[in-house]
Design a protein around this motif. Structure first.
Motif, PDB file in Angstrom:
ATOM      1  N   THR A 163      42.477  36.695  45.590  1.00  0.00           N
ATOM      2  CA  THR A 163      43.863  36.507  46.012  1.00  0.00           C
ATOM      3  C   THR A 163      44.845  36.495  44.847  1.00  0.00           C
ATOM      4  N   ARG A 164      44.349  36.517  43.629  1.00  0.00           N
ATOM      5  CA  ARG A 164      45.218  36.376  42.450  1.00  0.00           C
ATOM      6  C   ARG A 164      45.938  37.691  42.176  1.00  0.00           C
ATOM      7  N   ARG A 165      47.262  37.631  42.129  1.00  0.00           N
ATOM      8  CA  ARG A 165      48.063  38.824  41.854  1.00  0.00           C
ATOM      9  C   ARG A 165      48.769  38.744  40.502  1.00  0.00           C
ATOM     10  N   THR A 166      49.147  37.530  40.083  1.00  0.00           N
ATOM     11  CA  THR A 166      49.784  37.337  38.782  1.00  0.00           C
ATOM     12  C   THR A 166      48.970  36.341  37.970  1.00  0.00           C
ATOM     13  N   MET A 167      49.095  36.421  36.645  1.00  0.00           N
ATOM     14  CA  MET A 167      48.301  35.575  35.773  1.00  0.00           C
ATOM     15  C   MET A 167      48.697  34.113  35.932  1.00  0.00           C
ATOM     16  N   LYS A 168      47.708  33.242  35.841  1.00  0.00           N
ATOM     17  CA  LYS A 168      47.912  31.807  36.013  1.00  0.00           C
ATOM     18  C   LYS A 168      48.973  31.299  35.035  1.00  0.00           C
ATOM     19  N   GLY A 169      50.026  30.666  35.573  1.00  0.00           N
ATOM     20  CA  GLY A 169      51.108  30.147  34.748  1.00  0.00           C
ATOM     21  C   GLY A 169      52.208  31.145  34.477  1.00  0.00           C
ATOM     22  N   TYR A 170      52.056  32.372  34.965  1.00  0.00           N
ATOM     23  CA  TYR A 170      53.040  33.426  34.707  1.00  0.00           C
ATOM     24  C   TYR A 170      53.571  34.040  36.007  1.00  0.00           C
ATOM     25  N   ASP A 171      53.600  33.226  37.064  1.00  0.00           N
ATOM     26  CA  ASP A 171      54.090  33.716  38.350  1.00  0.00           C
ATOM     27  C   ASP A 171      55.552  34.140  38.274  1.00  0.00           C
ATOM     28  N   MET A 172      56.367  33.367  37.558  1.00  0.00           N
ATOM     29  CA  MET A 172      57.800  33.641  37.501  1.00  0.00           C
ATOM     30  C   MET A 172      58.094  34.953  36.774  1.00  0.00           C
ATOM     31  N   SER A 173      57.332  35.232  35.736  1.00  0.00           N
ATOM     32  CA  SER A 173      57.566  36.481  34.988  1.00  0.00           C
ATOM     33  C   SER A 173      56.900  37.666  35.663  1.00  0.00           C
ATOM     34  N   GLY A 174      56.017  37.383  36.617  1.00  0.00           N
ATOM     35  CA  GLY A 174      55.366  38.471  37.344  1.00  0.00           C
ATOM     36  C   GLY A 174      54.337  39.228  36.530  1.00  0.00           C
ATOM     37  N   LEU A 175      53.712  38.569  35.544  1.00  0.00           N
ATOM     38  CA  LEU A 175      52.693  39.244  34.744  1.00  0.00           C
ATOM     39  C   LEU A 175      51.475  39.518  35.632  1.00  0.00           C
ATOM     40  N   PRO A 176      51.160  40.779  35.892  1.00  0.00           N
ATOM     41  CA  PRO A 176      50.133  41.080  36.892  1.00  0.00           C
ATOM     42  C   PRO A 176      48.716  40.918  36.353  1.00  0.00           C
ATOM     43  N   VAL A 177      47.803  40.610  37.246  1.00  0.00           N
ATOM     44  CA  VAL A 177      46.381  40.686  36.944  1.00  0.00           C
ATOM     45  C   VAL A 177      45.988  42.162  36.913  1.00  0.00           C
ATOM     46  N   ARG A 178      45.286  42.565  35.882  1.00  0.00           N
ATOM     47  CA  ARG A 178      44.918  43.974  35.732  1.00  0.00           C
ATOM     48  C   ARG A 178      43.892  44.391  36.797  1.00  0.00           C
ATOM     49  N   PRO A 179      43.859  45.663  37.164  1.00  0.00           N
ATOM     50  CA  PRO A 179      42.830  46.158  38.093  1.00  0.00           C
ATOM     51  C   PRO A 179      41.430  45.937  37.522  1.00  0.00           C
ATOM     52  N   LEU A 180      40.467  45.760  38.407  1.00  0.00           N
ATOM     53  CA  LEU A 180      39.107  45.454  37.976  1.00  0.00           C
ATOM     54  C   LEU A 180      38.521  46.540  37.076  1.00  0.00           C
ATOM     55  N   ARG A 181      38.747  47.800  37.399  1.00  0.00           N
ATOM     56  CA  ARG A 181      38.195  48.873  36.567  1.00  0.00           C
ATOM     57  C   ARG A 181      38.777  48.831  35.162  1.00  0.00           C
ATOM     58  N   GLU A 182      40.062  48.520  35.064  1.00  0.00           N
ATOM     59  CA  GLU A 182      40.684  48.418  33.747  1.00  0.00           C
ATOM     60  C   GLU A 182      40.120  47.231  32.978  1.00  0.00           C
ATOM     61  N   LEU A 183      39.901  46.102  33.657  1.00  0.00           N
ATOM     62  CA  LEU A 183      39.337  44.925  33.000  1.00  0.00           C
ATOM     63  C   LEU A 183      37.927  45.201  32.489  1.00  0.00           C
ATOM     64  N   ILE A 184      37.152  45.917  33.258  1.00  0.00           N
ATOM     65  CA  ILE A 184      35.801  46.272  32.804  1.00  0.00           C
ATOM     66  C   ILE A 184      35.876  47.076  31.513  1.00  0.00           C
ATOM     67  N   ARG A 185      36.778  48.042  31.482  1.00  0.00           N
ATOM     68  CA  ARG A 185      36.935  48.850  30.263  1.00  0.00           C
ATOM     69  C   ARG A 185      37.375  47.994  29.089  1.00  0.00           C
ATOM     70  N   ILE A 186      38.317  47.076  29.319  1.00  0.00           N
ATOM     71  CA  ILE A 186      38.836  46.215  28.252  1.00  0.00           C
ATOM     72  C   ILE A 186      37.713  45.367  27.658  1.00  0.00           C
ATOM     73  N   TYR A 187      36.918  44.730  28.514  1.00  0.00           N
ATOM     74  CA  TYR A 187      35.859  43.854  28.005  1.00  0.00           C
ATOM     75  C   TYR A 187      34.759  44.645  27.310  1.00  0.00           C
ATOM     76  N   GLU A 188      34.376  45.754  27.880  1.00  0.00           N
ATOM     77  CA  GLU A 188      33.316  46.545  27.247  1.00  0.00           C
ATOM     78  C   GLU A 188      33.775  47.100  25.911  1.00  0.00           C
ATOM     79  N   ASP A 189      35.042  47.469  25.827  1.00  0.00           N
ATOM     80  CA  ASP A 189      35.574  47.976  24.559  1.00  0.00           C
ATOM     81  C   ASP A 189      35.635  46.867  23.522  1.00  0.00           C
ATOM     82  N   ALA A 190      36.167  45.700  23.911  1.00  0.00           N
ATOM     83  CA  ALA A 190      36.299  44.593  22.959  1.00  0.00           C
ATOM     84  C   ALA A 190      34.943  44.128  22.439  1.00  0.00           C
TER      85      ALA A 190
END
Length: 369
Positions: free
Chosen positions: A263-290
């Motif tokens: 159900t999470r659409r914006t990052m915890k604590g950043y609802d007002m700024s609307g900072l979005p949670v990244r798509p799952l496929r993008e997150l997988i790429r980010i973690y595997e790259d890091a």
């Protein structure tokens, strides 16, 4: 204190699913007895009525009520902004210390830094265990590696508070059901309260976060074939990414499980700024790259092998809605997607099988740091 603790959880005015994360984790997984939850606003009810776990654990009004039920430990079961002890908790903590109880504190603020609480402890003989207190000396990371043949798994997140500890403990339980030798590495206050040991990496000086993770993983690997490391924060969370990266590089996982709240659409604590949670496929790429950034050429790549999806916040009473969310995520990432709480032991077993299958596909032995 000697013997098995009998714990009361302090959650005064905050005993809800959203604010009592530590309480929920301990009620679900603690190997010791929870005799009561203290919240005068819900006194006379059952814990499960408010947070969905802890059936049979009574909610009481005072420390004295909890002690009458045998409590000898008071655990702070909620988290406040900035990690400060809520003012409403201070007289309750003072009463516990005056009556000789042990207080377990997972907040950043130290209990005995408050002169009134220190005086109460001195008068009554109560003690304090600071769950977030790191060891005095820690190494810099990148100097050691676990013994060969050990598989290290790290739970990583799309955001903070998305179920990384829960997924870790469900994987541990599932692997043990399969007869595997498993160790759990606790890296946050709730995990430490459950496991009885660990290092809260968000309280470690930044230079030594990776070293703390590396030290815990190497120690755990001496007596286990699987080391499951509790993740913290998220690489895409502006406030917690530094801790997350240090833990990722220090634990040097062979595999990762991505944890996400459906159900999470914006990052915890950043609802007002609307900072979005990244798509799952993008997150997988980010973690595997890091994960590759600190690895020498030829070192086996750490892959995200499954997604642990938290569907407990889906408002619909119709279970098919949650199952649809699980199927949709699986289609998106082309990986096993599991809600280990909604699916029970079957879900944990599916996560464990995904990890075992991944290890079977990549039997390479560690050759790097």
């Amino acid at each position: 204190m000697t013997g098995t603790p009998r714990v009361a959880i302090l959650a005064e005015g905050l005993f809800t699913r959203m604010s009592a994360k530590t309480a929920i984790g301990v009620l679900r997984y603690a190997p010791y007895e929870i005799v009561a939850v203290i919240d005068s606003t819900h006194a006379g009810t059952d814990a499960a009525e408010h947070v969905g776990v802890g059936r049979g654990v009574p909610v009481v009004a005072t420390v004295d009520d909890a002690m009458a039920r045998g409590a000898d430990v008071l655990l702070i079961g909620t988290a406040a902004a900035g990690g400060r002890i809520p003012d409403e908790y201070r007289p309750i903590l003072a009463r516990a210390l005056e009556r000789g109880m042990a207080v377990w504190n997972g907040l950043h603020e130290r209990v005995l830094a408050d002169e009134r609480l220190a005086a109460a402890a001195e008068r009554g003989g109560g003690s304090v265990r600071e769950l977030r207190e790191p060891p005095g000396e820690l190494p810099i990371g990148g100097r050691r590696r676990p013994r060969g043949g050990v598989t290290v798994v790290l739970t990583v997140g799309s955001d903070a508070a998305v179920g990384k500890m829960t997924a870790s403990l469900e994987i541990v339980a599932a692997l043990r059901r399969m007869g595997e030798k498993v160790a759990f590495v606790a890296t946050g206050q709730t995990g430490i309260a459950i496991a009885g040991e660990g290092i809260s990496v968000d309280a470690v000086v930044a230079d030594f976060i990776a070293g703390a993770a590396e030290q815990m993983v190497c120690a755990a690997a001496e007596h286990a074939d699987w080391v499951i490391v509790e993740g913290q924060g998220s690489l895409t969370h502006p406030g917690f990414s530094g801790v997350t990266l240090g833990l990722l590089h220090g634990s040097a996982p062979d595999a990762m499980v991505l944890c996400h709240d459906a159900t999470r659409r914006t990052m915890k604590g950043y609802d007002m700024s609307g900072l979005p949670v990244r798509p799952l496929r993008e997150l997988i790429r980010i973690y595997e790259d890091a994960a590759t950034w600190t690895r020498p050429p030829g070192y086996p790549q750490a892959r995200v092998v499954a997604v642990a999806l938290h569907t407990g916040n889906i408002a619909s009473e119709d279970p098919s809605v949650a199952l649809s969310a699980i199927r949709s995520a699986a289609t998106e990432v082309q990986l096993p997607v599991v809600d280990p709480i909604r699916e029970g032991t079957r879900g944990g077993d599916r996560l464990a099988r995904a990890l075992m299958d991944a290890r079977g596909r990549d039997p390479a032995t560690r050759t790097g740091p």
